[in-house]
Enzyme design. Structure first.
Site, short mmCIF file in Angstrom:
data_model
loop_
_atom_site.label_atom_id
_atom_site.label_comp_id
_atom_site.label_asym_id
_atom_site.label_seq_id
_atom_site.Cartn_x
_atom_site.Cartn_y
_atom_site.Cartn_z
N CYS A 168 34.83 88.73 93.98
CA CYS A 168 36.28 88.55 94.03
C CYS A 168 36.64 87.35 93.15
O CYS A 168 35.95 86.32 93.17
CB CYS A 168 36.74 88.31 95.47
SG CYS A 168 36.43 89.72 96.54
N CYS A 181 35.06 78.96 102.33
CA CYS A 181 34.56 80.06 101.50
C CYS A 181 33.48 79.71 100.49
O CYS A 181 33.68 79.80 99.28
CB CYS A 181 35.73 80.70 100.75
SG CYS A 181 37.15 80.96 101.78
N CYS A 228 32.34 80.54 112.52
CA CYS A 228 32.41 81.43 111.35
C CYS A 228 31.04 81.45 110.69
O CYS A 228 30.53 80.41 110.26
CB CYS A 228 33.45 80.90 110.37
SG CYS A 228 33.50 81.80 108.81
N CYS A 252 36.95 83.62 94.66
CA CYS A 252 36.01 83.20 95.70
C CYS A 252 34.81 82.47 95.12
O CYS A 252 34.30 82.83 94.06
CB CYS A 252 35.55 84.44 96.47
SG CYS A 252 34.41 84.09 97.81
N CYS A 270 26.84 86.59 97.22
CA CYS A 270 27.61 87.82 97.43
C CYS A 270 27.68 88.55 96.09
O CYS A 270 27.68 87.92 95.04
CB CYS A 270 29.01 87.46 97.90
SG CYS A 270 30.05 88.87 98.29
N GLU A 273 26.18 78.53 105.08
CA GLU A 273 27.18 77.68 105.74
C GLU A 273 27.65 78.33 107.03
O GLU A 273 27.85 79.53 107.08
CB GLU A 273 28.41 77.55 104.86
CG GLU A 273 28.15 76.98 103.50
CD GLU A 273 29.41 77.01 102.64
OE1 GLU A 273 29.32 76.60 101.49
OE2 GLU A 273 30.46 77.44 103.12
N1 SAH Z 1 33.19 89.49 102.22
C1 SAH Z 1 34.06 89.50 103.34
C2 SAH Z 1 33.96 88.29 104.24
C3 SAH Z 1 33.78 86.94 103.64
S1 SAH Z 1 35.13 86.20 102.81
C4 SAH Z 1 35.48 89.74 102.92
O1 SAH Z 1 35.73 89.85 101.72
O2 SAH Z 1 36.34 89.89 103.77
C5 SAH Z 1 36.26 85.72 104.07
C6 SAH Z 1 37.71 85.70 103.60
O3 SAH Z 1 37.97 84.59 102.73
C7 SAH Z 1 38.08 86.94 102.81
O4 SAH Z 1 39.35 87.38 103.21
C8 SAH Z 1 38.11 86.41 101.39
O5 SAH Z 1 38.87 87.22 100.55
C9 SAH Z 1 38.70 85.04 101.61
N2 SAH Z 1 38.52 84.10 100.50
C10 SAH Z 1 37.49 83.99 99.64
N3 SAH Z 1 37.71 82.99 98.76
C11 SAH Z 1 38.88 82.43 99.09
C12 SAH Z 1 39.64 81.36 98.57
N4 SAH Z 1 39.24 80.65 97.52
N5 SAH Z 1 40.80 81.06 99.17
C13 SAH Z 1 41.24 81.77 100.25
N6 SAH Z 1 40.57 82.79 100.79
C14 SAH Z 1 39.41 83.13 100.21
#
Ligand code: SAH
Length: 340
Positions: free
Chosen positions: A114, A329, A103, A117, A110, A90
């Site tokens: 987390c 995300c 972006c 995510c 990944c 994406e």
């Molecule tokens: N892996 C990297 C970059 C990709 S994620 C990182 O962790 O920074 C980009 C951002 O989106 C990160 O801050 C991540 O924590 C956040 N993110 C992921 N899922 C999300 C969600 N469901 N709601 C809000 N932010 C989210």
């Protein structure tokens, strides 16, 4: 095996050109075409047909087929691209007053997992090549004229470190797109050794760190990476990064109802970042069905913001863009593949 020429930096491309018996000036032409987002040799119109045919025997360009292009009511544009091996990534273009920001994704899937995510629901398929990352910018730029970039899409850029560095080199090369790294942000969940390595490069980019919790107890629950490099280790690496580069760090903090959004969390966060050259971005979590986390209420967000502000922390609440097109995300790739 063909050479993936979009993933070579300028000097390596020049070597490839020489090895193939082509005159030197061809390097600049080819490099420029790649930066313009051409996806086939036939589009390189200042190169003769014979030469294009010859090139396509030894060289390959990234495949980035536009599968979907969605435009949100707020102007956000989301591309879903299919890659050579059928995988999807994406790319999102967000419209701001100061220009368009793209972006990009750095990996297919990944492995950081987390808890909130969507990107890691099916683990990591593979990392993207430098050429595939540049192509996301270049193809989006053809349609949307982008002036800045965030590496905040699917994937963990520091888990694809070498390719990210080549990509950034090519992105900023004046013979190509020539985007200043001052207009680039790279976001990480906190891979400390790579933050330290990057600090030594002294690049002008903005490092974004996805903190999301100010203490190990909370962070361990939502970010497995914290078990390897805890909050203290991460913040020390950030201080080192600031010292080496002179650049302010941007901390991302996604607010999740009942998990990390209390006044106590805000106070701990303020203490943690006190005196640091830092900025905090608050973002209500985007609901991901499989994850089940709810965004904090507007009142809790306000309280969290006010607490940080009153303690002298630089903080903003980020607008959510493109939520009507699953721009958040990893959600579009996930929903497309799951047939939803
Ligand atoms: N892996 C990297 C970059 C990709 S994620 C990182 O962790 O920074 C980009 C951002 O989106 C990160 O801050 C991540 O924590 C956040 N993110 C992921 N899922 C999300 C969600 N469901 N709601 C809000 N932010 C989210």
């Amino acid at each position: 095996m063909k050479t993936d020429i979009a993933s070579l930096n300028f000097d390596r491309l020049a070597e490839f050109v020489a090895e193939n018996g082509l005159p030197k000036y061809r390097t600049e032409q080819i490099f420029r075409w790649i930066s313009r987002g051409v996806l086939s040799f036939d589009e390189m119109t200042d190169i003769s047909k014979d030469l294009r045919a010859k090139l396509s025997e030894t060289a390959s360009l990234p495949v980035l087929q536009t599968e979907k292009k969605l435009v949100s009511s707020d102007g956000t544009t989301k591309f879903l691209f299919t890659l050579e091996d059928g995988e999807h990534v994406e790319t999102v273009v967000m419209k701001y007053e100061h220009g368009n920001s793209v972006c990009i994704s750095s990996q297919v899937g990944c492995r950081m997992n987390c808890a909130f995510c969507a990107s890691s629901l099916k683990g990591l398929q593979r990392s993207l090549t430098a050429g595939e990352m540049l192509a996301q910018v270049a193809v989006a730029n053809r349609e949307c004229n982008v002036s800045s970039l965030v590496v905040m899409g699917i994937g963990e850029p520091m888990d694809n470190y070498d390719n990210i560095l080549t990509f950034l080199e090519n992105l900023s090369d004046p013979r190509g797109l020539g985007m200043s790294l001052r207009h680039v942000s790279v976001s990480t969940c906190g891979i400390v050794p790579k933050i330290n390595e990057l600090a030594e490069k002294k690049l002008q980019l903005t490092l974004s760190v996805s903190l999301h919790a100010p203490d190990d107890e909370t962070r361990n629950k939502i970010m497995p990476v914290n078990k390897k490099w805890n909050v203290r280790t991460l913040i020390d690496a950030c201080s080192n990064y600031i010292e080496k580069t002179g650049r302010r760090i941007s901390f991302e903090y996604t607010l999740i109802k009942g998990v990390n959004d209390s006044v106590r969390h805000a106070e701990t966060l303020a203490k943690l970042l006190k005196g640091m050259l830092a900025h905090v971005n608050l973002i209500p979590v985007n609901y991901v069905m499989e994850r089940g986390f709810e965004p904090s209420s507007p009142e809790s967000i306000r309280r969290f913001y006010d607490t940080l502000k009153s303690k002298g922390i630089n903080v903003t609440v980020r607008r959510t863009l493109g939520s009507d097109i699953n721009a958040a995300c990893g959600q579009l790739r996930h929903k497309t593949e799951a047939g939803k």
